[in-house]
Structures are given as C-alpha cells and as structure tokens.
Design an enzyme around this catalytic site. Structure first.
Site, PDB file in Angstrom:
ATOM      1  N   CYS A   1       0.790  -1.263   0.028  1.00 33.94           N
ATOM      2  CA  CYS A   1      -0.058  -0.080  -0.190  1.00 33.94           C
ATOM      3  C   CYS A   1       0.686   1.301  -0.068  1.00 33.94           C
ATOM      4  CB  CYS A   1      -1.047   0.128   1.207  1.00 33.94           C
ATOM      5  SG  CYS A   1      -2.019  -1.493   1.127  1.00 33.94           S
TER       6      CYS A   1
ATOM      7  N   HIS B   1      -3.236   7.425   1.771  1.00 31.51           N
ATOM      8  CA  HIS B   1      -3.690   6.031   1.550  1.00 31.51           C
ATOM      9  C   HIS B   1      -4.942   5.818   1.942  1.00 31.51           C
ATOM     10  CE1 HIS B   1      -3.972   1.765   0.884  1.00 31.51           C
ATOM     11  NE2 HIS B   1      -3.593   1.389   2.255  1.00 31.51           N
TER      12      HIS B   1
ATOM     13  N   ASN C   1     -10.130   0.115   0.094  1.00 31.09           N
ATOM     14  CA  ASN C   1      -8.607   0.076  -0.163  1.00 31.09           C
ATOM     15  C   ASN C   1      -8.006  -0.475  -1.512  1.00 31.09           C
ATOM     16  OD1 ASN C   1      -5.515  -0.183   0.407  1.00 31.09           O
ATOM     17  ND2 ASN C   1      -5.955  -1.221   2.542  1.00 31.09           N
TER      18      ASN C   1
END
Length: 318
Positions: free
Chosen positions: A112, A245, A275
């Site tokens: 990520c 993020h 996500n």
C-alpha cells in the site's frame, strides 16, 4: 532540477460491489463496515481484466491530461502487489500495450506504500538526470488475493489504477520524500502463499491482524508527517492538503488531527473505492484534481503505509 506532476489519470472497473451485496455473502453488515472503515462500496475487476489493463487505462488518461506525446516518456514504474504474471514485469507489459519501447520499465512492490515509493524513485531519476519524463502508476486487482469468506479482510479492498506524469522542471514540484520499512512487522499483514513446482504452497490469501495494523499505522503516519515537513523546513501551518492512503477513515482522521487539518482539506475516496493498495493515492489525487480542489502552489502531503511494513511520504507543490 526538480520533478513536477503535470498530469493525473485513473481507472476504476465497472462492477460496483456495495456493502449490502457483501451482507448476502459473508456475516457482516453495512453499519459495521461503515463505522469501522468508512467504506460503502468498492470496484471489482472483470474476469478478463488484468492489472496491466487497469494500468494502461489510467496511463492513457494521465498522458491525455498532461498534454505530452507518449514518446516523451523515458521511464515507467508500476507499483503493484498483484502483477499480471510472475514475469515479465507488469511495467513491461504496460509499456508494450502503450506501444512504447526502449526505456527503463520496472515494477516496484511496497504494497500500500507502493505508489509513494515509486514516485520517490522516479523523482530521484529525474533529479539526477537519468530521465526527463516519467509515467508512474499504482495498479491493483486485490480482489484476486482475498478470501471472500473472511469477513475481516474481504470487505476492505477493491481494484483500480491511478497514474501520474512526472516531468523535469526548474521549479519545485516534489520538495521532499521520505521512505521507511521495518520487516519485523512482516507477519501482521501478509499474503504468504507462493508457487513451487506448479503447486500453491502456504496460504494464498491476504491475512491481516487488524488491530495491530491500525495501531502501527496511526503512530507511523503521524510521526512521518511531522518528520517530512521538518526535513523540508516547513511546519504543519504551511500544509494545504493531505492525500493519504485510503485504508480506513479512522486512520485518515487521526493523521489529519495530528496535522491540525480540517477534514475538508483531506482527500477521502475510501467510501467509494475501498482500499486499493498502491492505487489508492493516485486514484485520490486524480479525483481531487478532477474536482478542481487544488490550486497552483498548494502544498500537498501524500502518505501511504502497507505490508512489510513499508511506509512513506511525498511532499509537493501543485
């Protein structure tokens, strides 16, 4: 010389999966998902859509908005943890699909945090004179490494791709980058399976210790934000925007509070995208740019954290 973002682009698969749909497949509910994560829906790639397909669509959008000719690109980095195949790299596949050739193209895997790692890497190439115009992409099909019976993980992730065109400039664009990693935490967020002799060895799906990840991320991102600003000789009061993020709204809100930023100054797409790992920051960046949120000269902080643990930040002027 510096490097500046001159164009952004994104791509989301057509299929929308809402929390209500997940309720029919796994023991969970919309209220719990929204309260704990902020996620209301996510996009899932079609059966024949690959990571490189998503990446190419986002890249074409970024190229079009930047106004450059594709032939000006002389560096291509794809941040992904879900490549099309073991090799060649997804970046080489994207390069071919774009009809380009002859310059460096490679994947970067930092989960990520992948996009900030890739952007920081491209920035170093451009500053050092190793390239003049970089295409940096974050692209993922995380839906294919999820156990759709595991309610602790399957509700969290989605698929998508975002891209930026980064070009050399005498005026500051990217001001400061800061990357970190700590492999001691590698087991709390991992997809530990692998292929050996044609067989899957180990667990092939994503595994996460949610509370441990949350605690680590909140402190790591807060500390990194302060450190990055200090290295640039700036303070929290100089910052106009945070593009984090998109993993969890509570982590995002915690980081904003630490920076003294009102949530109106934080780009949030987690409710619509879930996500999307390395794709989440460029997707959010393009969404905000498309809405005209950024003004010339705005100071923007990008921050990401992912398995490894890896985490990083990019501070830039729009």
């Amino acid at each position: 010389m510096y490097s500046r973002i001159i164009g952004t682009g994104s791509y989301l698969p057509a299929r929308v999966v809402t929390n209500a749909e997940l309720e029919s497949k796994v023991r969970t509910n919309d209220q719990w998902i929204v309260a704990r994560t902020g996620i209301r829906e996510r996009r899932i790639a079609g059966d024949h859509e690959t990571t490189s397909d998503l990446a190419v669509a986002a890249a074409k959008a970024a190229i079009a908005k930047s106004g450059i000719a594709p032939e000006e690109i002389d560096l291509l980095i794809v941040a992904t943890s879900t490549p099309d195949v073991i090799f060649p790299s997804t970046a080489c596949i994207v390069q071919d699909k774009l009809g380009l050739h002859g310059f460096p193209a490679f994947d970067l895997q930092a989960v990520c945090a992948g996009f900030v790692y890739a952007l920081a890497t491209a920035d170093q190439f451009l500053r050092a004179g190793g390239a003049k115009c970089a295409l940096v992409i974050g692209a993922e099909v995380f839906s294919r490494i999820l156990d759709w019976q595991d309610r602790s993980t399957c509700v969290l992730f989605g698929d998508g791709a975002g891209a930026v065109i980064l070009k050399r400039s005498p005026e500051p664009g990217i001001i400061q980058t800061r990357l970190k990693a700590d492999g001691r935490y590698r087991n709390i967020l991992t997809t530990p399976g692998y292929i050996s002799n044609g067989q899957i060895v180990g667990h092939p799906f994503l595994k996460m210790e949610g509370s441990a990840v949350f605690k680590f991320a909140v402190k790591a991102l807060a500390d990194l934000a302060t450190e990055t600003l200090e290295l640039a000789g700036l303070t929290q009061s100089h910052l106009q925007w945070l593009v984090p993020h998109q993993a969890n709204i509570r982590i995002i809100e915690s980081t904003a509070k630490h920076l003294g930023l009102d949530m109106e100054r934080v780009v949030v797409t987690v409710d619509k995208h879930g996500n999307t790992s390395a794709a989440s920051i460029p997707l959010a960046l393009d969404s905000a740019a498309e809405q005209g949120k950024f003004s010339s000269g705005d100071l923007i902080l990008l921050e990401g954290i992912g398995g490894g643990f890896t985490w990083g930040a990019v501070l830039l002027r729009w």
